[in-house]
Motif scaffolding. Structure first.
Motif, PDB file in Angstrom:
ATOM      1  N   GLY A 147      39.690 -15.112  11.563  1.00  0.00           N
ATOM      2  CA  GLY A 147      41.124 -14.857  11.687  1.00  0.00           C
ATOM      3  C   GLY A 147      41.757 -14.226  10.469  1.00  0.00           C
ATOM      4  O   GLY A 147      42.949 -13.919  10.487  1.00  0.00           O
ATOM      5  N   THR A 148      40.993 -14.034   9.392  1.00  0.00           N
ATOM      6  CA  THR A 148      41.549 -13.412   8.203  1.00  0.00           C
ATOM      7  C   THR A 148      41.595 -11.896   8.376  1.00  0.00           C
ATOM      8  O   THR A 148      40.946 -11.331   9.266  1.00  0.00           O
ATOM      9  CB  THR A 148      40.738 -13.777   6.939  1.00  0.00           C
ATOM     10  N   LEU A 149      42.363 -11.262   7.506  1.00  0.00           N
ATOM     11  CA  LEU A 149      42.521  -9.812   7.535  1.00  0.00           C
ATOM     12  C   LEU A 149      41.863  -9.212   6.303  1.00  0.00           C
ATOM     13  O   LEU A 149      41.930  -9.772   5.212  1.00  0.00           O
ATOM     14  CB  LEU A 149      44.003  -9.448   7.554  1.00  0.00           C
ATOM     15  N   TYR A 150      41.255  -8.048   6.484  1.00  0.00           N
ATOM     16  CA  TYR A 150      40.618  -7.336   5.377  1.00  0.00           C
ATOM     17  C   TYR A 150      41.068  -5.886   5.413  1.00  0.00           C
ATOM     18  O   TYR A 150      40.993  -5.235   6.456  1.00  0.00           O
ATOM     19  CB  TYR A 150      39.090  -7.410   5.494  1.00  0.00           C
ATOM     20  N   GLY A 151      41.542  -5.382   4.298  1.00  0.00           N
ATOM     21  CA  GLY A 151      41.950  -3.984   4.196  1.00  0.00           C
ATOM     22  C   GLY A 151      40.932  -3.206   3.395  1.00  0.00           C
ATOM     23  O   GLY A 151      40.379  -3.717   2.419  1.00  0.00           O
ATOM     24  N   GLY A 152      40.666  -1.972   3.807  1.00  0.00           N
ATOM     25  CA  GLY A 152      39.682  -1.167   3.104  1.00  0.00           C
ATOM     26  C   GLY A 152      39.984   0.316   3.178  1.00  0.00           C
ATOM     27  O   GLY A 152      40.950   0.757   3.804  1.00  0.00           O
ATOM     28  N   TYR A 153      39.106   1.084   2.544  1.00  0.00           N
ATOM     29  CA  TYR A 153      39.201   2.542   2.483  1.00  0.00           C
ATOM     30  C   TYR A 153      37.871   3.133   2.932  1.00  0.00           C
ATOM     31  O   TYR A 153      36.807   2.588   2.623  1.00  0.00           O
ATOM     32  CB  TYR A 153      39.504   2.989   1.044  1.00  0.00           C
ATOM     33  N   THR A 154      37.927   4.248   3.648  1.00  0.00           N
ATOM     34  CA  THR A 154      36.706   4.951   4.033  1.00  0.00           C
ATOM     35  C   THR A 154      37.015   6.400   4.395  1.00  0.00           C
ATOM     36  O   THR A 154      38.184   6.762   4.588  1.00  0.00           O
ATOM     37  CB  THR A 154      36.012   4.262   5.234  1.00  0.00           C
ATOM     38  N   THR A 155      35.966   7.187   4.519  1.00  0.00           N
ATOM     39  CA  THR A 155      36.089   8.545   5.044  1.00  0.00           C
ATOM     40  C   THR A 155      35.447   8.627   6.429  1.00  0.00           C
ATOM     41  O   THR A 155      35.501   9.663   7.073  1.00  0.00           O
ATOM     42  CB  THR A 155      35.418   9.574   4.112  1.00  0.00           C
ATOM     43  N   ASP A 156      34.839   7.527   6.874  1.00  0.00           N
ATOM     44  CA  ASP A 156      34.153   7.496   8.171  1.00  0.00           C
ATOM     45  C   ASP A 156      34.359   6.111   8.800  1.00  0.00           C
ATOM     46  O   ASP A 156      33.643   5.159   8.486  1.00  0.00           O
ATOM     47  CB  ASP A 156      32.666   7.790   7.977  1.00  0.00           C
ATOM     48  N   LEU A 157      35.312   6.012   9.700  1.00  0.00           N
ATOM     49  CA  LEU A 157      35.694   4.724  10.290  1.00  0.00           C
ATOM     50  C   LEU A 157      34.560   4.073  11.080  1.00  0.00           C
ATOM     51  O   LEU A 157      34.303   2.878  10.912  1.00  0.00           O
ATOM     52  CB  LEU A 157      36.908   4.905  11.209  1.00  0.00           C
ATOM     53  N   GLU A 158      33.900   4.823  11.921  1.00  0.00           N
ATOM     54  CA  GLU A 158      32.847   4.253  12.756  1.00  0.00           C
ATOM     55  C   GLU A 158      31.695   3.710  11.921  1.00  0.00           C
ATOM     56  O   GLU A 158      31.211   2.605  12.153  1.00  0.00           O
ATOM     57  CB  GLU A 158      32.332   5.298  13.748  1.00  0.00           C
ATOM     58  N   HIS A 159      31.276   4.494  10.943  1.00  0.00           N
ATOM     59  CA  HIS A 159      30.164   4.070  10.078  1.00  0.00           C
ATOM     60  C   HIS A 159      30.547   2.840   9.261  1.00  0.00           C
ATOM     61  O   HIS A 159      29.755   1.905   9.106  1.00  0.00           O
ATOM     62  CB  HIS A 159      29.737   5.214   9.163  1.00  0.00           C
ATOM     63  N   ARG A 160      31.758   2.829   8.756  1.00  0.00           N
ATOM     64  CA  ARG A 160      32.202   1.702   7.933  1.00  0.00           C
ATOM     65  C   ARG A 160      32.261   0.415   8.745  1.00  0.00           C
ATOM     66  O   ARG A 160      31.838  -0.643   8.274  1.00  0.00           O
ATOM     67  CB  ARG A 160      33.575   2.009   7.313  1.00  0.00           C
ATOM     68  N   LEU A 161      32.761   0.483   9.963  1.00  0.00           N
ATOM     69  CA  LEU A 161      32.812  -0.699  10.826  1.00  0.00           C
ATOM     70  C   LEU A 161      31.392  -1.195  11.111  1.00  0.00           C
ATOM     71  O   LEU A 161      31.128  -2.397  11.048  1.00  0.00           O
ATOM     72  CB  LEU A 161      33.542  -0.389  12.132  1.00  0.00           C
ATOM     73  N   LEU A 162      30.481  -0.280  11.387  1.00  0.00           N
ATOM     74  CA  LEU A 162      29.087  -0.642  11.624  1.00  0.00           C
ATOM     75  C   LEU A 162      28.500  -1.352  10.402  1.00  0.00           C
ATOM     76  O   LEU A 162      27.837  -2.384  10.530  1.00  0.00           O
ATOM     77  CB  LEU A 162      28.274   0.618  11.952  1.00  0.00           C
ATOM     78  N   MET A 163      28.761  -0.829   9.215  1.00  0.00           N
ATOM     79  CA  MET A 163      28.253  -1.439   7.977  1.00  0.00           C
ATOM     80  C   MET A 163      28.804  -2.850   7.794  1.00  0.00           C
ATOM     81  O   MET A 163      28.066  -3.773   7.444  1.00  0.00           O
ATOM     82  CB  MET A 163      28.584  -0.580   6.757  1.00  0.00           C
ATOM     83  N   HIS A 164      30.096  -3.024   8.034  1.00  0.00           N
ATOM     84  CA  HIS A 164      30.687  -4.364   7.925  1.00  0.00           C
ATOM     85  C   HIS A 164      30.003  -5.328   8.880  1.00  0.00           C
ATOM     86  O   HIS A 164      29.663  -6.449   8.503  1.00  0.00           O
ATOM     87  CB  HIS A 164      32.186  -4.335   8.222  1.00  0.00           C
ATOM     88  N   ASN A 165      29.797  -4.904  10.106  1.00  0.00           N
ATOM     89  CA  ASN A 165      29.217  -5.799  11.109  1.00  0.00           C
ATOM     90  C   ASN A 165      27.719  -6.020  10.929  1.00  0.00           C
ATOM     91  O   ASN A 165      27.170  -6.973  11.474  1.00  0.00           O
ATOM     92  CB  ASN A 165      29.550  -5.322  12.523  1.00  0.00           C
ATOM     93  N   GLN A 166      27.075  -5.192  10.135  1.00  0.00           N
ATOM     94  CA  GLN A 166      25.661  -5.400   9.809  1.00  0.00           C
ATOM     95  C   GLN A 166      25.499  -6.218   8.527  1.00  0.00           C
ATOM     96  O   GLN A 166      24.387  -6.469   8.089  1.00  0.00           O
ATOM     97  CB  GLN A 166      24.939  -4.057   9.650  1.00  0.00           C
ATOM     98  N   GLY A 167      26.629  -6.618   7.935  1.00  0.00           N
ATOM     99  CA  GLY A 167      26.571  -7.409   6.711  1.00  0.00           C
ATOM    100  C   GLY A 167      26.355  -6.571   5.469  1.00  0.00           C
ATOM    101  O   GLY A 167      26.067  -7.095   4.394  1.00  0.00           O
ATOM    102  N   LYS A 168      26.516  -5.261   5.590  1.00  0.00           N
ATOM    103  CA  LYS A 168      26.310  -4.359   4.458  1.00  0.00           C
ATOM    104  C   LYS A 168      27.633  -3.805   3.938  1.00  0.00           C
ATOM    105  O   LYS A 168      27.638  -2.917   3.093  1.00  0.00           O
ATOM    106  CB  LYS A 168      25.398  -3.194   4.877  1.00  0.00           C
ATOM    107  N   GLY A 169      28.728  -4.319   4.448  1.00  0.00           N
ATOM    108  CA  GLY A 169      30.044  -3.883   3.995  1.00  0.00           C
ATOM    109  C   GLY A 169      30.458  -4.709   2.791  1.00  0.00           C
ATOM    110  O   GLY A 169      29.630  -5.128   1.987  1.00  0.00           O
ATOM    111  N   ALA A 170      31.704  -5.012   2.701  1.00  0.00           N
ATOM    112  CA  ALA A 170      32.235  -5.789   1.589  1.00  0.00           C
ATOM    113  C   ALA A 170      31.691  -7.214   1.605  1.00  0.00           C
ATOM    114  O   ALA A 170      31.431  -7.788   2.659  1.00  0.00           O
ATOM    115  CB  ALA A 170      33.754  -5.816   1.668  1.00  0.00           C
ATOM    116  N   LYS A 171      31.545  -7.782   0.437  1.00  0.00           N
ATOM    117  CA  LYS A 171      31.085  -9.167   0.305  1.00  0.00           C
ATOM    118  C   LYS A 171      31.988 -10.116   1.104  1.00  0.00           C
ATOM    119  O   LYS A 171      31.511 -11.051   1.734  1.00  0.00           O
ATOM    120  CB  LYS A 171      31.081  -9.552  -1.175  1.00  0.00           C
TER     121      LYS A 171
END
Length: 89
Positions: A17-41
């Motif tokens: 339920g928490t919110l996370y704000g971020g920056y990217t140049t590729d939204l789809e790739h960044r979301l995939l990275m977050h959901n694979q555990g390779k995004g932000a800590k």
């Protein structure tokens, strides 16, 4: 989406339920990275995450400023910001 000259500020809704704000140049790739555990800590232990908002900026600097401002607000102000941008949680 994701052209090199595009810069995005985005907001994720995490599984807890928490919110996370971020920056990217590729939204789809960044979301995939977050959901694979390779995004932000922060998001690694809060998966799955869902992208609930994004905003396009002309340059990286402007997108990073939007991210910084969002991250340094209270949850209440973050929710108000999202409501102003027609995001329903």
């Amino acid at each position: 989406m994701g052209k090199k000259n595009e810069a995005y500020f985005y907001v994720l809704l995490c599984a807890d339920g928490t919110l996370y704000g971020g920056y990217t140049t590729d939204l789809e790739h960044r979301l995939l990275m977050h959901n694979q555990g390779k995004g932000a800590k922060y998001t690694r232990s809060r998966r799955p995450v869902q992208m609930i908002y994004h905003e396009n900026f002309a340059d990286k600097s402007s997108a990073l400023k939007a991210e910084y401002q969002f991250k340094h607000q209270s949850r209440q102000k973050k929710l108000a910001y999202l409501r102003q941008h027609k995001v329903k949680i």
